[in-house]
Write an enzyme that holds these catalytic residues in place. Structure first.
Site, mmCIF file in Angstrom:
data_model
loop_
_atom_site.group_PDB
_atom_site.id
_atom_site.type_symbol
_atom_site.label_atom_id
_atom_site.label_comp_id
_atom_site.label_asym_id
_atom_site.label_seq_id
_atom_site.Cartn_x
_atom_site.Cartn_y
_atom_site.Cartn_z
ATOM 1 N N TYR A 1 -2.762 -7.191 -4.744
ATOM 2 C CA TYR A 1 -1.516 -7.273 -4.148
ATOM 3 C C TYR A 1 -1.314 -6.451 -3.059
ATOM 4 O O TYR A 1 -0.790 -7.126 -1.809
ATOM 5 C CB TYR A 1 -0.708 -6.516 -5.185
ATOM 6 N N SER B 1 4.769 -4.276 1.480
ATOM 7 C CA SER B 1 4.925 -3.249 0.571
ATOM 8 C C SER B 1 4.189 -1.919 0.856
ATOM 9 O O SER B 1 3.381 -1.706 1.698
ATOM 10 C CB SER B 1 4.062 -3.861 -0.634
#
Length: 335
Positions: free
Chosen positions: A152, A127
């Site tokens: 995350y 990501s």
């Protein structure tokens, strides 16, 4: 031989599965169909895949060690596209254990499965959030990513580190793809485009963080899929010029690589909302709010490494991509 696509009922996973099936691949799709967002949307994505020749589905949690061991023993997957994960920056603040379960334990099971099956290439979703506190734009794979701002992001950075270890110890070719704000038809209901379109069409206000002044490198789903497939077809290889005295964070002496997949043309959030307004024919009512914890002000991808190695860089503009999403949303929900 079959390709395993995890998260096959998800936004990116379903699109990747369609692309692979269209070119004649055999795809085993895996998903646990959890309730992070409306399972009916996941089931609808699966319903489009189910009749396709070469597709089979397994309902399984990637964190289920015994189940994953049995799956890999049965299929001995030649290639794996690992897209299953617990998504969401803000949700990671509220429910951190979900990220350790899915993104750490689940990824470890994928690595072990690939190791013992002799998998030829593992491509997995990282990501843009791994860039965290970095302020230099555009974000480059040659930059250090040691300052994540959310759990995350930390879990995705951990995936890259775990993958490198397996590439080094066992020669498993692994490629991590740092996705930049993916959007498009069949997208996730927790993402800005979905939330904004729904509320604008229903005449409800939208929450606009950082007063709409942050910029995002919005990347259309078809561009993401093309990047995934192109890297899948090119197993990671050691960098012969890798210098351990001055290590390059984006390559290795092991068969390990990371790439950015982004549009490389960041758009201010207020301009993104204006595009939605044009496509819906309605004005947005905005609740202007401060930047949320875990979010970063701006993102922009340096895709030179992706283009150099695969010959590809994303091209779809926000105007085109948003119009396609709104058209899909109206058709799917009968608006």
């Amino acid at each position: 031989m079959a390709i395993l696509v995890t998260g096959a009922a998800g936004f990116i996973g379903s699109h990747v599965s369609h692309h692979l099936l269209a070119r004649g691949e055999e795809v085993v799709g895996l998903d646990d169909l959890n309730a992070y967002y409306d399972p009916k949307l996941k089931e609808a994505r699966l319903a489009r895949l189910a009749p396709k020749r070469g597709f089979s589905f397994v309902k399984l949690d990637v964190a289920d060690r015994a189940g994953m061991e049995a799956l890999f023993a049965q299929h001995r997957f030649d290639r794996v596209v690992h897209l299953a994960a617990q998504a969401g920056v803000r949700y990671s603040i509220e429910n951190p254990h979900a990220y350790v379960h899915a993104n750490i334990v689940g990824f470890q099971n994928i690595l072990e499965g690939c190791r013992h099956a002799g998998t030829r290439h593992l491509v997995y979703a990282s990501s843009s959030s791994v860039y965290g506190g970095n302020a230099k734009l555009p974000f480059s794979v040659n930059d250090s990513v040691d300052h994540p701002l959310s759990l995350y992001a930390a879990s995705k950075k951990a995936n890259e580190l775990f993958a490198h270890t397996y590439s080094h110890l066992f020669g498993l070719p692994t490629t991590g793809l740092r996705f930049f704000t993916v959007y498009g038809p069949w997208g996730r209901p927790d993402m800005a485009l979905f939330l904004f379109t729904r509320n604008i069409l229903e005449g409800k206000p939208i929450d606009v963080f950082n007063h709409g002044r942050h910029r995002r490198d919005f990347t259309y789903i078809d561009d993401i899929v093309e990047g995934v497939v192109r890297t899948l077809d090119r197993p990671a290889a050691p960098n012969p010029a890798f210098d351990a005295m001055r290590p390059d964070p984006g390559t290795s002496s092991a068969p390990w690589r990371v790439y950015n997949i982004g549009n490389a043309r960041p758009v201010e959030l207020l301009d993104y909302i204006a595009a939605i307004e044009r496509c819906t024919g309605r004005k947005a009512m905005m609740n202007l709010l401060p930047l949320q914890p875990g979010d970063v002000p701006d993102t922009m991808a340096d895709v030179n490494a992706l283009e150099s190695d695969t010959g590809y860089r994303p091209t779809t503009t926000v105007e085109i991509g948003v119009a396609r999403f709104v058209e899909w949303y109206r058709a799917y929900y009968g608006v």
